[in-house]
Design an enzyme around this catalytic site. Structure first.
Site, mmCIF file in Angstrom:
data_model
loop_
_atom_site.group_PDB
_atom_site.id
_atom_site.type_symbol
_atom_site.label_atom_id
_atom_site.label_comp_id
_atom_site.label_asym_id
_atom_site.label_seq_id
_atom_site.Cartn_x
_atom_site.Cartn_y
_atom_site.Cartn_z
ATOM 1 N N LYS A 254 -34.746 74.545 32.496
ATOM 2 C CA LYS A 254 -36.108 74.663 33.030
ATOM 3 C C LYS A 254 -36.627 76.089 32.868
ATOM 4 C CE LYS A 254 -36.228 70.409 34.614
ATOM 5 N NZ LYS A 254 -35.545 69.745 33.517
ATOM 6 N N ASP A 255 -37.934 76.238 33.069
ATOM 7 C CA ASP A 255 -38.574 77.542 32.933
ATOM 8 C C ASP A 255 -37.948 78.567 33.869
ATOM 9 O OD1 ASP A 255 -40.618 75.266 32.513
ATOM 10 O OD2 ASP A 255 -41.562 76.937 31.467
ATOM 11 N N LYS A 256 -37.969 79.833 33.426
ATOM 12 C CA LYS A 256 -37.461 80.910 34.283
ATOM 13 C C LYS A 256 -38.497 81.286 35.330
ATOM 14 C CE LYS A 256 -36.050 85.748 34.383
ATOM 15 N NZ LYS A 256 -35.739 86.976 33.620
ATOM 16 N N LYS B 222 -34.665 76.268 42.200
ATOM 17 C CA LYS B 222 -34.555 77.696 41.894
ATOM 18 C C LYS B 222 -35.940 78.299 41.736
ATOM 19 C CE LYS B 222 -34.087 77.145 36.855
ATOM 20 N NZ LYS B 222 -35.329 77.869 36.499
#
Length: 790
Positions: free
Chosen positions: A409-411, A380
């Site tokens: 996870k990080d955006k 993503k």
């Protein structure tokens, strides 16, 4: 021991006092005109000179939208920005909030006043630049405590402060012109304030509130959640390396931050294949021709429709049973989110097609010899994990909880991780690649068991720091220090929330059984969010009417759940807090634990150094997947001191079932006491909120560390090759030999629960708080444009 009051003062007031002194030590870097401007402001506002100056909030919205980190702001300029922006913004805010009619009526006072502001802004702006996002409506949040005034006034105030800031950092040939304009701003601000006196009672009320907020005693500071959460507020204050650090921009583009999950077998997860596995039985006959093009188009729209009552009727009055059967088969094969059945209506026979519901009964077609879980790799870009789950669930007509994963996870990054879903065919998942933007699924296979939270070894990071500035020897020294010494294993700023109300404040209220306080921290107006429904709750404490005022985009939110519970229970605040999903509730408590751990870690290193000492807790055993351990560690004695190294030390997360190091037990007790808590509070009378505690490594050494430097010119150029780039055959980015900028490409692996931002903090020796990064980012952008204009 330093109290948390002092931590706040150190992070806000203490740093500002140092900053105010620094310009005097570095007067060669300050334009004379800007110095005169600062003097005028001090003469006209004794309040600003006397009180503790708060840092300027450079729009949490800008930071959250861009999330760019930069370390280019010089300390003298930061200091002037703080004092200049506050005084100028206060004057403009007090003079800028008026009714729309007064602003648009030619000849009216408001009209003249608005033109006066625009004229001044245009003249200042003519010698500077319009920063990205700086002029868009709704792109800023208010400054310091003047958040109740109109947004128009806030934007003008920030424009003034940024232009005044610019006067001290532009090229030499522009200093004189900008200095004169800054003087003009100082001269006009009192006049504008005078002209607008009496224009609106709302302005007066807002100004009074802002003043009242500034005049609160310092010992109340901890009770007022700050919109400017700093590292010192959550106990982060120490480094272990002796290098000087250097500057660089973190996440200037989201592609500069790539995260790959490391699975439980210690293998880095990559997306390498889009093909689906061969199914165990022959493929069914393709009967899609049984549907007309019109039916296919309508059914395609139906499966993504948000209208629960929508349906589609296919007239089969004259169709034989064999044809009707093929239509049902075609719908099952091509529209797995839809259900169909034959109905009689108005003396006609139809096939009625509706969306599947959670209660839809469909015969299980899952082959008995196929493992019941499909495991796949998810890549993503610039999207939150939970948002991706919601989107995938929507298209598959299931719930987000149907997916299992090892960790979020990080955006704002490119992230790659594994997930599982029960009894969902790989080809259905593969179709999502055509429906979702910024999301790709692949490496499908069927497995016997689902993924569980925490079933990973860590994460591998590939990070680009752009526009790095520093001497080559110092940068190499910093990188070697990170590789060999590691960094303090602080809980990063993400742990404490991205709103103006830190999550650990709510956790503290829960431990003290202050349920109404906890709920009010969630519902009351806050800096940056003065919504009508929040104001209504503050004024009435009526949950039912507050719920009715809540906008549609807040439906199904945590706040709505709380208000619904308050409505049903007659403002039972304890039950209302219990209505929040358990994971979110525990996040508040764990956040408070994290703050205490950070505070103790910051005091342990200056006190005892980077050495093992008698009384420390150590472990040679492996730490659990969450970077903590329930195994009781060993206590260091004089005779065992030589057996351990500094990175063997663990500190407990405070709880009722952990042992405390002999040399730091008092520090834990004192830290809790600053918040009116004792060790007994950690064993809460409500079992869910009891904190048993755990152990966490004091220092983490990243593994697989490597780095390289490359020159570039184009700030939009990708400098890291992603998995998708490799699959598309795109070449590896190469340096530009004549590039004017320098980038550092850094690669390393961390165990779970270790924060990459804390590793970068140690490397650069820079603050990682949102407010600090926002200010530095705007300053960096200004410098770029100033050089381009020179």
């Amino acid at each position: 021991m330093m109290e948390l009051d002092e931590l706040f003062t150190s992070a806000e007031g203490g740093e500002d006092k140092n900053q105010r002194a620094r310009p005097q030590e570095t007067t060669d870097n300050v334009s004379p005109s800007l110095a005169r401007h600062e003097g005028l402001i001090k003469e006209t506002s004794s309040e600003v000179a006397d009180e503790e100056v708060k840092p300027l909030n450079f729009s949490s919205e800008i930071l959250q939208a861009d999330n760019i980190t930069c370390s280019h702001m010089s300390e003298p300029v930061t200091s002037m920005e703080t004092s200049l922006s506050k005084d100028i913004s206060n004057k403009v805010v007090a003079s800028s909030d008026r009714s729309e009619e007064a602003m648009v009526t030619p000849g009216g006072d408001g009209y003249k006043h608005d033109n006066a502001i625009k004229e001044t802004s245009m003249r200042v702006g003519s010698s500077t630049t319009s920063l990205p996002n700086a002029g868009q409506e709704g792109s800023r949040k208010p400054i310091a405590y003047g958040r109740a005034v109109a947004q128009d006034a806030e934007e003008k105030a920030l424009d003034y402060s940024m232009e005044a800031l610019g006067a001290g950092c532009v090229p030499e040939k522009r200093k004189s012109r900008d200095g004169d304009l800054a003087d003009e701003v100082a001269r006009k601000a009192p006049k504008l304030e005078e002209d607008a006196a009496g224009q609106s009672s709302q302005v007066g009320d807002a100004a009074k509130k802002a003043k009242d907020g500034r005049e609160q005693p310092k010992n109340n500071k901890r009770q007022r959640p700050s919109s400017m959460l700093r590292e010192g507020d959550v106990g982060i204050s120490t480094y272990i390396g002796d290098h000087k650090g250097f500057t660089g921009i973190i996440k200037e583009r989201y592609e500069d931050f790539v995260v790959h999950e490391i699975d439980e077998k210690n293998q880095v997860v990559h997306l390498t294949d889009f093909t689906c596995p061969i199914e165990g039985k022959p493929k069914a006959e393709d009967v899609s021709d049984a549907l007309s093009d019109h039916d296919k188009k309508t059914l395609d729209q139906l499966q993504t429709s948000t209208d629960e009552g929508s349906h589609h009727l296919i007239d089969v009055t004259s169709a034989p049973k064999e044809s009707r059967t093929k239509i049902h088969q075609a719908i099952r094969q091509n529209f797995s989110n839809l259900d169909s059945n034959t109905v009689d209506e108005m003396n006609k026979k139809y096939i009625k097609v509706v969306q599947k519901t959670a209660n839809s009964r469909t015969p299980s077609r899952w082959p008995k010899d196929r493992p019941k879980y499909c495991r796949f790799v998810l890549s993503k870009e610039n999207i939150d994990t939970n948002e991706v789950l919601s989107l995938m669930a929507k298209y598959l007509r299931t719930r987000p909880h149907a997916f299992q994963y090892a960790g979020t996870k990080d955006k704002r990054a490119v992230t790659v991780q594994e997930m599982t879903i029960q009894k969902c065919e790989a080809n259905r998942l593969a179709k999502l690649n055509q429906q979702l933007r910024g999301v790709r699924l692949g490496n499908f296979r069927y497995v016997d068991r689902q993924l569980n939270l925490g079933e990973l070894s860590g994460n591998h990071f590939e990070i680009v720091l752009r526009d790095v500035v520093g001497s080559q020897p110092e940068m190499e020294k910093a990188l070697i220090s990170l590789k060999e010494k590691g960094f303090i294993n602080y809980f990063g700023m993400q742990r404490f929330g991205n709103t103006s109300v830190p999550t650990h404040h709510i956790g503290r209220a829960v431990l003290k059984n202050q349920w109404e306080e906890a709920i009010n921290l969630i519902l009351l107006p806050r800096p940056g969010d003065d919504s009508e429904w929040r104001r209504h709750w503050k004024e009435t404490k009526d949950a039912k009417s507050t719920l009715e005022k809540m906008p549609f985009n807040k439906r199904l939110s945590l706040e709505q759940q709380v208000l619904k519970s308050l409505t049903l229970t007659g403002n039972n605040f304890c039950q209302a807090f219990a209505s929040i999903p358990r994971n979110a509730r525990m996040l508040y408590l764990h956040s408070y634990q994290s703050m205490v751990w950070n505070t103790v870690a910051s005091k342990r290193i200056p006190k005892w150094g980077v050495f093992v000492n008698t009384g420390d807790l150590v472990t040679k055993k492996s730490i659990n997947n969450d970077n903590t351990s329930w195994i009781c560690p060993e206590k260091v004695e004089d005779e065992t001191l030589h057996k351990y190294s500094f990175d063997d030390i663990v500190l407990p997360l405070p709880g009722h079932s952990v042992h405390y190091p002999d040399n730091e037990a008092k520090t834990f007790i004192e830290t809790l006491a600053q918040d009116g808590l004792t060790m007994d509070h950690l064993k809460h009378k409500i079992k869910d909120y009891s904190l048993p505690g755990a152990y966490r490594k004091l220092v983490v050494k990243p593994s697989n560390v490597s780095w390289s430097f490359m020159k570039y010119d184009d700030v939009t150029k990708k400098l890291i090759q992603s998995d998708l780039d490799r699959m598309d055959g795109k070449p590896e980015p190469v340096p530009e030999e004549d590039g004017s900028k320098l980038a550092l490409k850094l690669s390393f692996s961390l165990p779970t629960s270790a924060y990459a931002t804390m590793a970068l903090r140690e490397l650069l020796r820079t603050e990682t708080s949102a407010s600090h990064h926002a200010a530095m980012t705007l300053q960096s952008r200004y410098n770029e444009q100033a050089v381009a204009d020179a």
